[in-house]
Structure formats: C-alpha cells, structure tokens
Design an enzyme around this catalytic site. Structure first.
Site, PDB file in Angstrom:
ATOM      1  N   GLU A  92     -11.142  -8.845  17.329  1.00  9.61           N
ATOM      2  CA  GLU A  92     -11.528 -10.043  18.077  1.00  9.61           C
ATOM      3  C   GLU A  92     -11.739 -11.212  17.150  1.00  9.61           C
ATOM      4  OE1 GLU A  92     -14.728  -7.530  20.656  1.00  9.61           O
ATOM      5  OE2 GLU A  92     -15.337  -9.445  19.836  1.00  9.61           O
ATOM      6  N   GLU A 159     -17.655  -5.108   8.192  1.00 15.83           N
ATOM      7  CA  GLU A 159     -18.510  -5.495   7.070  1.00 15.83           C
ATOM      8  C   GLU A 159     -17.564  -5.978   5.960  1.00 15.83           C
ATOM      9  OE1 GLU A 159     -21.772  -5.941   6.122  1.00 15.83           O
ATOM     10  OE2 GLU A 159     -20.783  -6.434   4.244  1.00 15.83           O
ATOM     11  N   CYS A 329     -20.833  -9.347  19.069  1.00 13.60           N
ATOM     12  CA  CYS A 329     -19.666  -9.016  18.257  1.00 13.60           C
ATOM     13  C   CYS A 329     -19.187  -7.612  18.583  1.00 13.60           C
ATOM     14  CB  CYS A 329     -20.001  -9.202  16.785  1.00 13.60           C
ATOM     15  SG  CYS A 329     -20.490  -7.792  15.843  1.00 13.60           S
TER      16      CYS A 329
END
Ligand code: SAH
Ligand code: SF4
Length: 342
Positions: A92, A159, A329
C-alpha cells in the site's frame, strides 16, 4: 537474471545502457529527463523516444514493475493505493493532501517481520523486502497520480531499517537523482538498533521517527515481540547518535492504546524522557484493526497529551485522516489477503 527497474536508474547507468545497445548518448539524457524531471516510468509515455528504444527499455527493465490495482479515497481526500508488484504481491501507499502540502506514506517491505501485536502489517510476518526500484516506483506512481509531493514518510508497511541497503539506495537516489530534499523525507522505525546505527552512518539530513510507544521496557514488551525489540535506553541512544550526525530533532511516535500505555504515569515518564533527549512527541490514537486492542476514550487522550505537555516536552497529536476502516497501516492489504484466503 532479475531485470533492473528503470525508475531506479541513474544517468550514468542509462548512458551505459544506450552505448551497449547502440543508441546515441543523447537518448540517455532524454530518458533521464522523463524519469527524474517528469517522474514518468513507462517508456510508452516518453514521447520523444524512437519506438525501437521504447520496446528495448520495456523488454530489458521493469518499466514499471508495479501497477495500481485498487484505490480508495476518503471524504477528506486521503487516497490509499494498493499496488500490485511484478510477482503478484501487494503493498500500500497513501496520498495525504492538506491545505499546505502533499505527503506520501510509502511501504518498505511486503509484510513485516517485527510483528507488533497491535499492527495489521506484521500479522502474517515478512513475505519479502522491496527493492529500491519498487520503493522509487511508489514515489513516481503517486506523483503521476497526485503531483510531486512536498513530504515523503516511510511509515507504510514494513520496517525499513530491516531492509537497510535497499532503503539507503532509495533515499540517496531520491535526494540526488530526483533532487528531493532529505529534510522532507522521514524514516520511521520500530527501534531496530543495528539499522539505526547504519542510518546514523549515512550522515545525511533525512528525518528519523522512532516508534517508542512506551517509556519503559515492561510496557513496551506488551506491544512489540521480543525477537526484534531493543531496550528503550538503547533505542534512544541510537536515535541521539543519528541526531548528532544529521543535526535534526527526531520524533518519538507513541501509539496510544487503552489500558496499555495511556496512564498519566506513562505520560509524565514519556515527557521527561523526550525532554531529556531533545525529541518531539507525536501521539497516534490507535486505529482498531480487529484484534483485542482498543483506542482510549477522547478524554483520556486529551489528559495524556496535557500531562506530557506539562513536562515541557514538545507534543503533537496526529490529525485523523482517511476512512476509518482502512486508515491504519497495512489494513487495506490485510483486508485484501483475507478476501483471497476466504
Ligand atoms: N515499521 C515502522 C514503520 C511503519 S509503522 C515503525 O513501526 O515505525 C508506522 C507507524 O504506524 C508506527 O508508529 C506504528 O506504531 C503505527 N501504527 C501501526 N498500526 C497502527 C494502528 N493500527 N493504529 C495506529 N498506529 C498504528
Ligand atoms: Fe512492523 Fe511497524 Fe507494524 Fe511494528 S508497527 S509490525 S514494525 S510495520
């Protein structure tokens, strides 16, 4: 051999490519200008190129590798794009306009190995890292849709500091090839200290945001699994080192979760810690993702913010944007993969 991404090519690489394939050097400059000035990544749209060069580029590069497969816009114009990558995986990105500026929130991995208990992105672990080309394509695809952004934040899925080499190439190319100011780029980390040390060694003015979520290790353990969690003191020491090297004040991100990290005691400890480290705090009221964690009541969030501010620390609250059901998120992608597995 894996195909390179046209979006991640430098002028020198384009010159070598043209030379190798018998195209004159000025063609490399034309491609460079389409790419780095107009942010165009599909050779079909590079109007002044001959058709044999267009087909050669299309064949030899991912150009582009990713396509928009879905989009959803909230009433306040925040647009979430689901991008389908060349191997069928999905990520995304979010386009966030405001009165004054346009911000893109970009992903760095497909999934996330950290697996914070409250986050939809890490629910199924890591599928793979994104290449530099794929991260740069997020920037270009977003720009072609909404215009060149003012700010970039690497706060989407993943990450980034666990994909450091590719992230560093991306950051440097955005700054050097696309002339995007490092001061307008922010990398968010869950506090992966070895990656933070490498980030410090870049010695460039990219901003850092540290997802601390707790002022003490016991509270933090309720939010981040042990395997990739570092002690609060080590995380802040690594952040201080980055601030020393890049001369930028960093942000402590604090996702507020009911009954876990939202007491006045937490607030006071957090404020004192941030004040001592010259960091600013950004409070993020939790977006529920279907698990057992809850967002605190508004009054509790207000009280927490006031208690932090009373310590003298600089504190802001993330403005709520986007549609409620997919705002956090990783939620759109998570919803998608649930659909697929049904
Ligand atoms: N992995 C990095 C960057 C991506 S997450 C990191 O953890 O910093 C970006 C931010 O979104 C983090 O601060 C994270 O805590 C926050 N976040 C994730 N899921 C959330 C949710 N459901 N509600 C509110 N914030 C969330
Ligand atoms: Fe990964 Fe960040 Fe989500 Fe934690 S909050 S699982 S580190 S994306």
């Amino acid at each position: 051999m894996t195909r390179p991404f046209l979006a991640a090519s430098t002028l020198d690489e384009l010159k070598s490519y043209c030379k190798e394939h018998g195209f004159p050097a000025f063609r490399a400059s034309q491609i460079d200008s389409w790419l780095h000035t107009h942010l165009t990544i599909d050779p079909a749209d590079m109007k002044n190129l001959p058709s044999d060069l267009k087909s050669a580029l299309k064949q030899d590069f991912h150009a582009p590798g990713s396509l928009i497969s879905e989009s959803s816009k909230s009433p306040d114009q925040v647009e979430k794009l689901l991008l389908k990558l060349h191997d069928g995986e999905c990520i995304e990105m979010v386009i966030i306009p405001s009165d004054k500026r346009l911000t893109f929130c970009l992903s760095t991995q497909v999934g996330c190995p950290v697996g914070c208990y409250f986050c939809a992105s890490g629910r199924n672990g890591l599928t793979r890292n994104l290449s530099a080309g794929e991260m740069i394509e997020e920037f270009c695809i977003g720009s072609l849709r909404a215009g060149r952004p003012d700010n970039l934040v690497f706060m989407g899925i993943g990450e980034g500091l666990l994909n450091f080499d590719n992230l560093a190439i991306t950051l440097n190319r955005l700054a050097d090839e696309f002339t995007f100011s490092p001061r307008r780029i922010t990398v968010s980390t869950s506090g992966f200290v070895p990656g933070m040390e490498k980030f410090a060694a870049l010695k460039r003015e990219f901003n850092l945001a540290v997802s601390l979520h707790a002022p003490d290790d016991n509270t933090r353990a309720k939010l981040i699994p042990a395997k990739l969690r570092y002690p609060v003191a080590e995380v802040l020491a690594a952040a201080d080192k980055i601030a020393e090297n890049n001369n930028r004040q960093y942000t402590i991100e604090y996702t507020l979760i009911d009954g876990i990290n939202d007491s006045i005691e937490h607030a006071v400890k957090l404020g004192k810690l941030a004040f001592a480290h010259h960091a600013k705090i950004n409070l993020i009221p939790y977006n529920e993702t279907g698990g057992s964690f809850r967002r605190p009541a508004t009054q509790k969030i207000d009280d927490f913010e006031n208690a932090v501010a009373n310590t003298g620390a600089r504190v802001t609250r993330r403005i709520e944007r986007g549609s409620a059901e997919t705002a956090a998120c990783g939620q759109l992608r998570a919803a998608k993969s649930n659909e697929v597995s049904k």
